[in-house]
Design an enzyme around this catalytic site. Sequence first.
Site, PDB file in Angstrom:
ATOM      1  N   HIS A  63     -18.681  43.152  53.991  1.00 33.65           N
ATOM      2  CA  HIS A  63     -20.319  44.191  53.467  1.00 33.65           C
ATOM      3  C   HIS A  63     -21.319  43.047  53.018  1.00 33.65           C
ATOM      4  O   HIS A  63     -22.375  43.054  53.081  1.00 33.65           O
ATOM      5  CB  HIS A  63     -19.964  45.382  52.099  1.00 33.65           C
ATOM      6  CG  HIS A  63     -19.545  44.771  50.802  1.00 33.65           C
ATOM      7  ND1 HIS A  63     -18.765  44.473  50.744  1.00 33.65           N
ATOM      8  CD2 HIS A  63     -20.457  44.042  50.305  1.00 33.65           C
ATOM      9  CE1 HIS A  63     -18.898  43.808  49.244  1.00 33.65           C
ATOM     10  NE2 HIS A  63     -20.254  43.727  48.755  1.00 33.65           N
ATOM     11  N   HIS A 109     -22.623  36.948  46.613  1.00 35.56           N
ATOM     12  CA  HIS A 109     -22.202  38.009  45.451  1.00 35.56           C
ATOM     13  C   HIS A 109     -20.725  37.996  45.281  1.00 35.56           C
ATOM     14  O   HIS A 109     -20.070  38.449  44.137  1.00 35.56           O
ATOM     15  CB  HIS A 109     -23.154  39.110  44.828  1.00 35.56           C
ATOM     16  CG  HIS A 109     -22.919  40.613  45.756  1.00 35.56           C
ATOM     17  ND1 HIS A 109     -22.633  40.387  47.114  1.00 35.56           N
ATOM     18  CD2 HIS A 109     -22.002  41.470  45.867  1.00 35.56           C
ATOM     19  CE1 HIS A 109     -22.660  41.878  47.684  1.00 35.56           C
ATOM     20  NE2 HIS A 109     -21.588  42.345  46.874  1.00 35.56           N
ATOM     21  N   LYS A 164     -22.523  47.917  52.868  1.00 28.94           N
ATOM     22  CA  LYS A 164     -21.415  48.999  52.874  1.00 28.94           C
ATOM     23  C   LYS A 164     -21.832  50.077  53.597  1.00 28.94           C
ATOM     24  O   LYS A 164     -20.945  50.989  53.523  1.00 28.94           O
ATOM     25  CB  LYS A 164     -21.522  49.538  50.963  1.00 28.94           C
ATOM     26  CG  LYS A 164     -20.299  48.445  50.137  1.00 28.94           C
ATOM     27  CD  LYS A 164     -20.162  48.582  48.677  1.00 28.94           C
ATOM     28  CE  LYS A 164     -19.356  48.109  48.590  1.00 28.94           C
ATOM     29  NZ  LYS A 164     -19.271  48.501  47.073  1.00 28.94           N
TER      30      LYS A 164
HETATM   31 FE   LIG Z   1     -20.868  43.738  46.506  1.00 24.87          FE
END
Ligand SMILES: [Fe+2]
Length: 339
Positions: free
Chosen positions: A217, A248, A192
Site C-alpha cells: 500500500h 510512513h 490501501k
Molecule cells: Fe500505512
Amino acid sequence: MRVIVVDQDRVTLALISNTLTAAGFEVTACDDAAEALELIRQGISHLVIADWELSGKINAPTLCQTIRREEMWGYVYIILLTLRNDTQDRVNGLTAGADDFLAKPFDPDELVARVRGGERVLSLDTRNVAIFAMAKLAESRDPETGMHLERVQSYSRLLAQELFSRDQYRSQITADFIRWVYLTSPLHDIGKVAIPDYVLLKPGRLNDREFALMKTHTTLGANTIDIALKKFPNVAFLQIAREITATHHERIDGTGYPTQMREAEIPLSGRIVAVADVYDALTSKRLYKDAFSHEVAKSMIRAATGTQFDPDVVDAFLRNEAAFLTIRERFTERPPILT
Ligand SMILES: [Fe+2]
Ligand SMILES: [Fe+2]
C-alpha cells in the site's frame, strides 16, 4: 473578505483598519483576544491579524493555540504583528500556530500584500477539503478506523510544531511544512484502495503472503501521487504527500518497508507520521485487537525509540502527552444517541 484585527493599541488598530478598508476588505476591529476568538468561533472571518503583545485573559500565543486546537471548520489564517527583527517572537509565534508575520511599525503595502497572501491560502481550503475527502474515500473500505485520519493529522501537526521549536530543525521546518504535513498526512494509506478485501478486512493476523501484499500500500499510494507530481513537479504539498505515503512504515534501524531506509534517509515527514499513525493504531480498537490505554501505547512507543522511531519525534510526543490526549478525546467516535 472580512478580516478580524485584534490589537490593544487603538492607533495601530485604526491604522490597520483604515488601510485594509481602503484596499477593499471588510474589517472587524477589537481590542480583546477573547472577543476575537468568539468572532472566529462564530465564523465571522477566517483571517485574523493579532498583536503579539496582547495582554489580558487570552494572550497571542494562547489565541493561536486555541484556534489550532479547536479545529474549527475550515482553516483560520493568523498573521501576527511583531516587533521588527524579533526572531524569538517569530519562532514562538510559529510554534503556537501562526501563519505569517507583519513587522511593526507596519508598511501599508506590506500589510495588504500579507493579507492577500492569507486570502490565497484560504482560497485553497476547498482544495484541502477535496484532499481530505479523497483520503476518507480510500479509508471508507475499512470500517474500523473511524476518525483515524483526523487524529493522525492533528498529532502530526503537533509533532512538527514541537520539533520546529528546536534549533536543529529550524532549517527543515517552516510554517508551510507544518501546514503541508497537516494537510497531506491523511493520505498516508491511500494505497490501501488497491489491497483486496480478504487482506484488508481479515479479522486476524496476516500470514506472510498477505502481509507482503499489505505492505504494497506504501508504493501503490506513492505511485498514485507520482502521477500528479509528473504533471506538477514543483508542487510542495504533493512532494510531502509522496514522502508520507512512501515512508510512513520505514523504521530508523533500516528494517521497515518498502525500501529499508534508515535514520535521516527517511524524510522527516515520514518519521513524524510514523509516530502519529502508530500511536493512533495502538490506542484504537482494530479488527484484530482492542484499544490500548495511553500509558501502554506510550511505553510501547518508548520501547521502540531508536529502532522503529526517531528519538527526537518520540521526545516531541512525550512532551505533548496532554495535547495528544486532548486530540484523542476530541476526535472520538461516540455511538449515536438513540431516542
Ligand atoms: Fe500505512
Ligand atoms: Fe494509518
